[in-house]
Design a protein around this motif. Sequence first.
Motif, PDB file in Angstrom:
ATOM      1  N   PRO A   1     -11.271  -4.271 -22.828  1.00  0.00           N
ATOM      2  CA  PRO A   1      -9.856  -4.384 -23.212  1.00  0.00           C
ATOM      3  C   PRO A   1      -8.953  -4.162 -22.005  1.00  0.00           C
ATOM      4  O   PRO A   1      -9.173  -3.253 -21.202  1.00  0.00           O
ATOM      5  N   GLY A   2      -7.943  -5.017 -21.860  1.00  0.00           N
ATOM      6  CA  GLY A   2      -7.006  -4.887 -20.754  1.00  0.00           C
ATOM      7  C   GLY A   2      -7.331  -5.761 -19.567  1.00  0.00           C
ATOM      8  O   GLY A   2      -6.517  -5.867 -18.630  1.00  0.00           O
ATOM      9  N   PHE A   3      -8.510  -6.381 -19.556  1.00  0.00           N
ATOM     10  CA  PHE A   3      -8.908  -7.245 -18.445  1.00  0.00           C
ATOM     11  C   PHE A   3      -9.228  -8.648 -18.981  1.00  0.00           C
ATOM     12  O   PHE A   3     -10.298  -9.192 -18.742  1.00  0.00           O
TER      13      PHE A   3
ATOM     14  N   LEU B   1      -1.325  -3.160 -14.220  1.00  0.00           N
ATOM     15  CA  LEU B   1      -2.531  -2.804 -14.971  1.00  0.00           C
ATOM     16  C   LEU B   1      -2.195  -1.596 -15.822  1.00  0.00           C
ATOM     17  O   LEU B   1      -1.639  -0.611 -15.316  1.00  0.00           O
ATOM     18  N   THR B   2      -2.529  -1.625 -17.093  1.00  0.00           N
ATOM     19  CA  THR B   2      -2.158  -0.522 -17.978  1.00  0.00           C
ATOM     20  C   THR B   2      -3.077   0.681 -17.775  1.00  0.00           C
ATOM     21  O   THR B   2      -4.223   0.545 -17.332  1.00  0.00           O
ATOM     22  N   ASP B   3      -2.571   1.850 -18.117  1.00  0.00           N
ATOM     23  CA  ASP B   3      -3.404   3.055 -18.093  1.00  0.00           C
ATOM     24  C   ASP B   3      -4.603   2.901 -19.019  1.00  0.00           C
ATOM     25  O   ASP B   3      -5.711   3.350 -18.712  1.00  0.00           O
ATOM     26  N   ALA B   4      -4.369   2.272 -20.176  1.00  0.00           N
ATOM     27  CA  ALA B   4      -5.462   2.097 -21.136  1.00  0.00           C
ATOM     28  C   ALA B   4      -6.597   1.277 -20.525  1.00  0.00           C
ATOM     29  O   ALA B   4      -7.780   1.576 -20.747  1.00  0.00           O
ATOM     30  N   ALA B   5      -6.257   0.247 -19.745  1.00  0.00           N
ATOM     31  CA  ALA B   5      -7.287  -0.574 -19.100  1.00  0.00           C
ATOM     32  C   ALA B   5      -8.054   0.238 -18.068  1.00  0.00           C
ATOM     33  O   ALA B   5      -9.281   0.122 -17.938  1.00  0.00           O
TER      34      ALA B   5
ATOM     35  N   TRP C   1      -9.904  -5.455  -8.898  1.00  0.00           N
ATOM     36  CA  TRP C   1     -10.182  -4.299  -9.751  1.00  0.00           C
ATOM     37  C   TRP C   1     -11.678  -3.949  -9.728  1.00  0.00           C
ATOM     38  O   TRP C   1     -12.031  -2.766  -9.677  1.00  0.00           O
TER      39      TRP C   1
ATOM     40  N   GLY D   1       2.615  -0.114 -14.509  1.00  0.00           N
ATOM     41  CA  GLY D   1       2.131  -0.469 -15.834  1.00  0.00           C
ATOM     42  C   GLY D   1       2.154  -1.958 -16.106  1.00  0.00           C
ATOM     43  O   GLY D   1       1.435  -2.444 -16.980  1.00  0.00           O
TER      44      GLY D   1
ATOM     45  N   ARG E   1      -4.034  -0.044  -7.997  1.00  0.00           N
ATOM     46  CA  ARG E   1      -2.881  -0.523  -8.761  1.00  0.00           C
ATOM     47  C   ARG E   1      -1.577  -0.110  -8.098  1.00  0.00           C
ATOM     48  O   ARG E   1      -0.626  -0.901  -8.017  1.00  0.00           O
TER      49      ARG E   1
ATOM     50  N   GLU F   1     -10.513   2.384 -19.890  1.00  0.00           N
ATOM     51  CA  GLU F   1     -11.631   1.576 -20.413  1.00  0.00           C
ATOM     52  C   GLU F   1     -12.624   1.255 -19.303  1.00  0.00           C
ATOM     53  O   GLU F   1     -13.854   1.310 -19.517  1.00  0.00           O
TER      54      GLU F   1
END
Length: 423
Positions: free
Chosen positions: A292-294, A269-273, A306, A266, A254, A276
């Motif tokens: 989630p996030g993809f 790609l989010t940290d949360a993704a 990714w 961010g 990223r 996950e």
Amino acid sequence: MTDAQKIAAASTAQEPSPDTGPAPTPLLEPREGIPPVVADAEALAGVVAAFSAGTGPVAVDAERASGYRYGQRAYLVQLRRTGAGSALIDPVACPDLSALDTALADSEWVLHAASQDLPCLREIGMRPRRLFDTELAGRLAGYPRVGLGAMVEGVLGYALEKGHSAVDWSTRPLPEPWLRYAALDVELLVDLRDALEAELDRQDKLDWARQEFEALALAPPAPPRKDPWRRTSGMHKVRRRRQMAVVRELWQARDEVARRRDVSPGKVLTDAAIVEAALGLPDSVRALTALPGFGHRMGRRQLEEWQAAVDRARALPDSELPQPGQAPGGPPPPRSWAEKDPAAAARLAAARAAVTAQAELLRLPQENLITPDTVRRLCWEPPADLSAEAVADALRGYGARAWQVEQTLPLLATALAAAPPAE
């Protein structure tokens, strides 16, 4: 009463009560209007000459595009000085401000939250030799709210409009309301500095502040952070080393994409993704897409990128997987001290209680009295000799200033004696 007289009168007042204090006066326009944006060598030379001929401290601020662009570069620099007025400089069009830095070499710079702006100013050739940080001054003086708007309102009685603080300052051309906001940020900064200096002097804290300002001005650039991927939000959920490897590979992939596209990581790609994907360990693009996030908004090529990062982590031999643990050379998280070293836990509990009480007595935040990291390191590995001189040397070795050593040495020396030193 003139505008200058209003400022002088307001600067001598104590912070108004939120219930009974007078309503702040809205500050809507810079005194000389919005200055034109300096975007070429000729205009910059004019600013350099004007500010070189000015007098007194110079107010300095910088606007970044945090959350929009990669890195923390400056996209606007604002200055104000008596005799020179205000200036707005575009550091994209004028990336080398070393001539301005030279012109201001003997001046005191006034910044708010200087540690946030100094790195990006350094990148464009500007660094103060002397400074006054109005946020830090507010902390030492015991103000409960130290944002620029709160300080200008509480100390000077003026209300700043703060609606544009989080906009994308890389936008070109910059809209006029944003430029007005930027100019107003330095409009009263020197007035605020003068009022806070008087208040610190009244509280016998002015020398403390000067020591802090000198340390800020002399501090070298921060070294690159080791393993920055470990700071991924939600990392506490990641327990297994293979999962940690996924976080590392995705974080690095990223970062490369964000750097190449000059956008905030961010937004890529989010940290949360990332977390996950680490927890799910998908073995295909299809499995990754279900996380989630993809979602379906991502293109196939990006999803494959990714998944390739996840596959790299899945293929690593055990010997190359990252190790869990704290930053190198630092103590472990305090929550584990009672089990790992009960004596150190006792020292830390005693030290924290003493520092908290002293900070309350002095009316300043604990972290400004002495940094929590210094307290942890001292309590985890105290000097073998617990004499006052040895403890003072240890504090200075961790970067404590003379006033901090003076205010905390007796307390910390006593806390270290609460349990035997570590073997």
